[in-house]
Design a protein around this motif. Structure first.
Motif, short mmCIF file in Angstrom:
data_model
loop_
_atom_site.label_atom_id
_atom_site.label_comp_id
_atom_site.label_asym_id
_atom_site.label_seq_id
_atom_site.Cartn_x
_atom_site.Cartn_y
_atom_site.Cartn_z
N ASN A 253 0.83 -1.21 0.00
CA ASN A 253 0.00 0.00 0.00
C ASN A 253 0.86 1.27 0.00
OD1 ASN A 253 -2.34 -1.42 -0.04
ND2 ASN A 253 -2.89 -1.09 2.10
N ALA A 256 1.79 2.27 -3.42
CA ALA A 256 0.65 2.48 -4.31
C ALA A 256 0.40 3.96 -4.53
CB ALA A 256 -0.59 1.82 -3.73
N ILE A 258 -2.95 6.85 -6.00
CA ILE A 258 -4.37 7.02 -6.29
C ILE A 258 -4.52 7.67 -7.66
CG2 ILE A 258 -6.49 8.18 -5.58
CD1 ILE A 258 -5.48 8.09 -2.72
N ASP A 259 -5.35 7.08 -8.50
CA ASP A 259 -5.67 7.64 -9.81
C ASP A 259 -7.18 7.73 -9.93
OD1 ASP A 259 -5.72 8.53 -12.39
OD2 ASP A 259 -5.18 6.60 -13.30
N GLY A 260 -7.72 8.92 -9.68
CA GLY A 260 -9.17 9.08 -9.67
C GLY A 260 -9.78 8.31 -8.52
N GLU A 261 -10.58 7.30 -8.83
CA GLU A 261 -11.20 6.47 -7.80
C GLU A 261 -10.57 5.09 -7.72
OE1 GLU A 261 -15.38 6.37 -8.51
OE2 GLU A 261 -15.66 8.52 -8.14
N GLU A 262 -9.41 4.94 -8.34
CA GLU A 262 -8.74 3.64 -8.35
C GLU A 262 -7.40 3.71 -7.63
OE1 GLU A 262 -10.26 1.54 -12.45
OE2 GLU A 262 -8.47 2.80 -12.54
N LEU A 263 -7.02 2.59 -7.02
CA LEU A 263 -5.70 2.43 -6.44
C LEU A 263 -4.83 1.66 -7.42
CD1 LEU A 263 -6.41 1.52 -2.70
CD2 LEU A 263 -5.20 3.53 -3.53
N ILE A 264 -3.63 2.16 -7.66
CA ILE A 264 -2.69 1.50 -8.56
C ILE A 264 -1.53 0.94 -7.74
CG2 ILE A 264 -1.12 1.81 -10.51
CD1 ILE A 264 -2.90 4.06 -11.48
#
Length: 333
Positions: A253, A256, A258-264
């Motif tokens: 984590n 990681a 954050i891209d918009g509402e997604e976790l990459i």
């Protein structure tokens, strides 16, 4: 034929840059592929290259902000090969200033002769002007071999001309002057980002103590052999980088984003390491540290830090990191 040199795009989202420094003067004869200027964006300083040889006509002056795609200068190729640049020409303002401060003539501007032991003394511009206006020589104001300042000139004027002596003790005056220097584009952007991060993110600081005695022992024991084998010193940063990499494998984590509402969740580890440069803080990125040895990390760090301090680092070297280490070792941390 006239060839126009256009400001190239340093990267996405960058629409304008600043001409940080011209490495040649207007009217000089330049060679093809010669570095003629330093262009500074809010991310890095990049060289401007002459695409052809010839006589240069500078359009954008030093310090001017100019749009990407605009003309920086033009080159008249009919002059190509007719002359070579002067190798003694100073490449920056500091070198120019140093040359101006040296008094190589046998006489000062006041007309009085300069003794041989004083012919290389540096004089500040303000002091030099005051010496000329008050008809003073270096012998009148010298108190040992040192730089002559405004305070020295004013202190000498307090004494009668026939009483001036090199051994005279001068009184220091209170100085309330200020010096103003234009902030570089990189520093301005860095300042804005630091304030933005503080205002727009939830910040948390934790402190942990680690016993480094074993690492210190390893460095002392194997340092010479490490240098002989890999031609680079074994520092602490390679240990920190490997430790961070192993920790990120366990705590994904932290690696990681954050891209918009997604976790990459990247399956690679690109570690940024902060490097202080004359123009501001930069964070070169070492890619795929999970595949690198200590020696490879040290070599890559030396390479990237050198490019950053020389102003020759590319955007690809400072973008895309997944985790950053603040390198405070040079400040005693």
């Amino acid at each position: 034929m006239i060839v126009e040199i256009i400001i190239p795009s340093p990267g996405e989202s960058i629409n304008e840059v600043e001409i940080a420094n011209w490495l040649v003067e207007n009217g000089d004869i330049v060679e093809k592929d010669q570095e003629i200027a330093e262009v500074e964006s809010d991310k890095a300083t990049l060289p401007l290259i002459a695409t052809e040889g010839g006589k240069i006509n500078i359009i954008a002056p030093t310090g001017e902000t100019i749009a990407v795609g605009s003309r920086a200068c033009s080159i008249d190729t009919s002059f190509a090969g007719k002359a070579t640049p002067n190798p003694e020409k100073p490449k920056n303002k500091e070198q120019t200033a140093q040359k101006e401060l040296v008094v190589p003539e046998d006489k000062t501007e006041s007309g009085k002769p300069v003794q041989k032991e004083y012919d290389k003394i540096r004089i500040s511009p303000v002091a030099k002007k005051m010496m000329k206006s008050r008809n003073l020589s270096i012998d009148d104001v010298m108190n040992g071999l040192r730089r002559i300042s405004k305070d020295d000139i004013e202190a000498i004027q307090l004494l009668p001309p026939d009483k001036v002596s090199p051994a005279t003790t001068t009184k220091k005056e209170i100085n309330r002057d200020v010096e103003k220097t234009k902030m570089s584009t990189l520093r301005k952007k860095l300042s804005k980002r630091l304030v933005s991060v503080k205002n727009e993110t939830a910040m948390l600081t934790t402190f942990n103590e680690v016993d480094m005695s074993e690492v210190i022992t390893i460095r002392k024991k194997f340092q010479n052999r490490f240098i002989e084998k890999h031609n680079v010193k074994l520092g602490f940063m390679s240990f920190f980088t490997k430790a961070v990499t192993e920790a990120l494998k366990i705590h994904r984590n932290v690696n990681a984003m954050i891209d918009g509402e997604e976790l990459i969740f990247p399956k690679f580890h690109d570690i940024g390491i902060a490097v202080q440069t004359p123009k501001g803080l930069m964070v070169p990125v070492i890619r795929n540290t999970e595949t690198l040895s200590l020696a490879q990390i040290e070599s890559k760090l030396v390479e990237l830090a050198g490019k950053a301090r020389a102003g020759r680092i590319s955007l690809s070297d400072i973008t895309g990191g997944t985790f950053t280490i603040t390198n405070g070792g040079t400040f005693g941390s």
